[in-house]
Enzyme design. Sequence first.
Site, PDB file in Angstrom:
ATOM      1  N   HIS A 280     -19.600 -42.331  -5.028  1.00 47.58           N
ATOM      2  CA  HIS A 280     -20.583 -41.858  -6.002  1.00 47.58           C
ATOM      3  C   HIS A 280     -21.350 -40.684  -5.407  1.00 47.58           C
ATOM      4  CE1 HIS A 280     -23.770 -41.577  -8.833  1.00 47.58           C
ATOM      5  NE2 HIS A 280     -24.677 -42.164  -8.062  1.00 47.58           N
TER       6      HIS A 280
ATOM      7  N   CYS B  53     -24.994 -45.982 -12.266  1.00 44.83           N
ATOM      8  CA  CYS B  53     -24.089 -45.123 -11.495  1.00 44.83           C
ATOM      9  C   CYS B  53     -22.799 -45.825 -11.096  1.00 44.83           C
ATOM     10  CB  CYS B  53     -24.801 -44.592 -10.252  1.00 44.83           C
ATOM     11  SG  CYS B  53     -26.214 -43.527 -10.644  1.00 44.83           S
TER      12      CYS B  53
ATOM     13  N   ASN C 175     -26.004 -35.379  -9.282  1.00 40.94           N
ATOM     14  CA  ASN C 175     -25.698 -36.763  -9.632  1.00 40.94           C
ATOM     15  C   ASN C 175     -25.621 -36.885 -11.152  1.00 40.94           C
ATOM     16  OD1 ASN C 175     -25.635 -39.500 -10.136  1.00 40.94           O
ATOM     17  ND2 ASN C 175     -27.332 -40.017  -8.773  1.00 40.94           N
TER      18      ASN C 175
END
Length: 334
Positions: free
Chosen positions: A256, A116, A286
């Site tokens: 994020h 990520c 996500n």
Amino acid sequence: MEKINAVITGVGGYVPDYVLTNEEISRMVDTNDEWIMTRIGVKERRILNEEGLGTSYMARKAAKQLMQKTASNPDDIDAVIVATTTPDYHFPSTASILCDKLGLKNAFAFDLQAACCGFLYLMETAASLIASGRHKKIIIVGADKMSSMVNYQDRATCPIFGDGAAACMVEATTEDYGIMDSILRTDGKGLPFLHMKAGGSVCPPSYFTVDHKMHYLYQEGRTVFKYAVSNMSDITATIAEKNGLNKDNIDWVIPHQANLRIIDAVASRLEVPLEKVMINIQRYGNTSGATLPLCLWDYEKQLKKGDNLIFTAFGAGFTYGAVYVKWGYDGSKR
């Protein structure tokens, strides 16, 4: 000799058409819309569900749009770098596949894997290549088909993730704009808490690994949440202080998009109002390496030349970091 900076000159993005809602998720596992929204902050996510399409398909869509928006000649692209946890194949790289799909003849290409945190690593890598003076125009892409590694019988993970891609053009400039600073860190002790158990050289694919569902994402959510809140908040505050940034002169924070509560914690640590925080987790979930550039894609029209942006992320490894960018163009004109 004038200092060479690396500036983002355009953004392109792509999300699949299929929308997977919380209502559909609740029919797969024991959960509901209220729980998902309260605990994660996701209302819906996009899924690339067409047979035979992988990460490079989404990356091509995003990069093609980027090249059109920036009126870029394919022959002028020096490099293509793709950050992904879900490559089309173990080899060749997704970036090399993308080069072919874009008709790039003069570029070198490679993938990087920082989960990520991938887009932070992309910016740092592109900035270093530009600063060398040997490269002037680089495409960086964050793209992940997370649905390919999610177990839709696992209520702890399947509501979180979605698919998507976004690309940025990074170019050389002598103006005082661009990727100004970065702090990147890795804590390799994070392996047990967030990983895929099989499929690599330690535990190659077999009937056993497939039968035991070892090719899905594994996460110890509480531990990951604790580490993410602490490290993202601390490193974001550190880069802000280092560059003389505060709640008054930070224009945008781009965190994020893993969990809305993590995003709230980072904003609170900086004392930045949520109006200055890019948030789209409710629509996409996500998307791993794609979350940060997808935020830029969504918010591009609101960006002004000279805006101070802080990107921050946390991912498997553990990897975490923050990047300070002084925005280089008026997004409302794109």
